[in-house]
Design a protein around this motif. Structure first.
Motif: not given
Length: 454
Positions: A55, A133, A175-177, A441
């Protein structure tokens, strides 16, 4: 009026999308035209770019922008959340299409054959990557109890795993975690991460940029033992002939001669250490045994008979990915690939399995970068078009696009579309907005399907 060439592509990661792009750029796309349906078992497209890249690598995620432009083309339809062969099999596809391209990639861990590999605390890197992810098909939690951890392997996946283990949860928060991953990483106790390669610095498979990124974290002290900087004639030849290998070796040399700093988490890169056994007590990992190796003149190594035990209680095996066998297709067990010639699937008899093609990792194994995937797709599509031009493709019994929709509806398959991806994309960005993040996400398959309007 002749109908468009109908092609199904199974797998909507980079390999499949590049194959679609190659078809769209061909002369056939003008006359008689092409009509392409991409099938993807996940509700979202992009394959390993979404579920295999760390990520904190937005640069690689930028590839999605280019893939987006291909999927925006009107000749392409996306059928997400459709599994081959459960929801649709090869015989079904043959009824609807002139040709089928498989681009299903590789998501499982390649086996490592050493004692102790099944102990509690020994993990496949691919499973860990899927967890951080936000892959919907893996558990939502991950045990991060070990203070000292080993990562086996010297490729970019090994670096990703080591970096995620060595960073703090808050460092990864921008991040998109997903929330469950951030919570899990907050409990991470790792203070020392040891990466092991059985060969030398010149043979490491890191890309130079990925390697240098390790040193950018304010929390990670990267340490290389000067004794591990060694080259033989084969290694020197590798460095001369491969700019990337030379850059990697130079970076490692610089780290080996500098003083150790005081960043709180230590990340050791060890070379010439071949893992021989994972040590256990009461079914749990308590250490790793390695054999010291030495260069043999060709760039390869031999064992020295010197063994060392390392005090680690968590081990991640990053020794490569393996593709899943595809039913109804020939299979090479050793390489984990579909046998082919130029992308044409080849049966045991040596004959081409009519109208059936492969590209990407399912074709050549999980090696190479995005550029190789593009070249692969071009070759496969070129041979498919040659078969089309010479009348070698089979004739589908139901080539009308609506026949596919009717088939999936009859089977009660809930599928997502390209329009649905835009909705999912917007939903994830909306989740990130209150926290000042680009996106968060969605993890649950049901949540993804709902957001996509499946």
């Amino acid at each position: 009026m002749p109908r468009p060439l109908r092609v199904a592509i199974v797998g909507a990661g980079p390999a499949g999308i590049y194959a679609a792009d190659a078809l769209l750029k061909s002369d056939v796309a003008t006359e008689p035209g092409v009509s392409i349906d991409l099938y993807e078992r996940m509700p979202a497209p992009f394959g390993l770019i979404r579920y295999g890249v760390a990520p904190d690598h937005p640069r690689i995620k930028g590839i999605i922008t280019a893939l987006h432009q291909v999927l925006d083309k009107p000749q392409i339809r996306l059928f997400g959340n459709v599994d081959y062969p459960t929801d649709i099999n090869l015989d079904d596809l043959r009824a609807f299409y002139d040709a089928v391209i498989f681009s299903t990639g590789a998501t499982a861990d390649r086996a490592l054959d050493i004692p102790g590999v099944d102990l509690d605390g020994s993990y496949g890197a691919a499973d860990f990557v899927s967890w951080y992810d936000g892959h919907p098909d893996v558990p939502r939690t991950w045990p991060l109890e070990a203070e000292k951890v080993a990562v086996l392997g010297v490729g970019n996946v090994a670096l990703d795993v080591a970096r995620v283990l060595a960073k703090t949860a808050d460092e990864l928060l921008p991040t998109e975690i997903p929330a469950n991953v951030h919570e899990g990483l907050k409990a991470n106790k790792a203070l020392e991460v040891h990466v092991f390669g059985r060969r030398g610095p010149a043979q490491a498979k890191f890309s130079p940029m990925e390697l240098r990124e390790l040193d950018h974290s304010p929390n990670i002290e990267v340490i290389v033992d000067p004794e591990d900087i060694d080259y033989d004639e084969g290694s020197i030849a590798t460095r001369r002939g491969n700019k990337q290998a030379d850059m990697v070796a130079k970076t490692l040399e610089n780290w080996a001669i500098r003083d150790t700093g005081d960043r709180p988490h230590k990340l050791f890169l060890h070379f010439f250490e071949s893992p021989t056994e994972i040590l256990g007590e009461d079914g749990k990992v308590v250490g790793l045994r390695t054999e010291r190796t030495a260069l043999d003149g060709t760039g390869n190594v031999k064992g020295t008979g010197e063994f060392k035990d390392w005090d680690v209680t968590g081990i991640y095996r990053a020794v490569g990915y393996l593709s899943d066998k595809l039913p109804k297709l020939p299979w090479d067990v050793e390489s984990g690939t579909v046998p082919d010639e130029g992308g044409r699937v080849i049966e045991e008899t040596g004959a081409h399995l009519r109208s059936t093609y492969v590209t990407g990792w399912i074709r050549r194994g999980p090696v190479g970068l995005i550029g190789h995937t593009k070249g692969d797709a071009n070759e496969t599509v070129s041979n498919l078009l040659d078969d089309f031009a010479n009348g070698r493709l089979q004739e589908p019994s139901a080539p009308a696009p609506e026949a596919v929709d009717a088939f999936l509806a009859e089977r009660n398959v809930r599928f997502t579309t390209w329009e649905g991806w835009y909705k999912l994309d917007a939903a994830e960005k909306a989740l990130g907005e209150p926290q000042g993040r680009e996106r968060v996400k969605l993890v649950e398959r049901e949540d993804m399907l709902r957001a996509s309007g499946a």
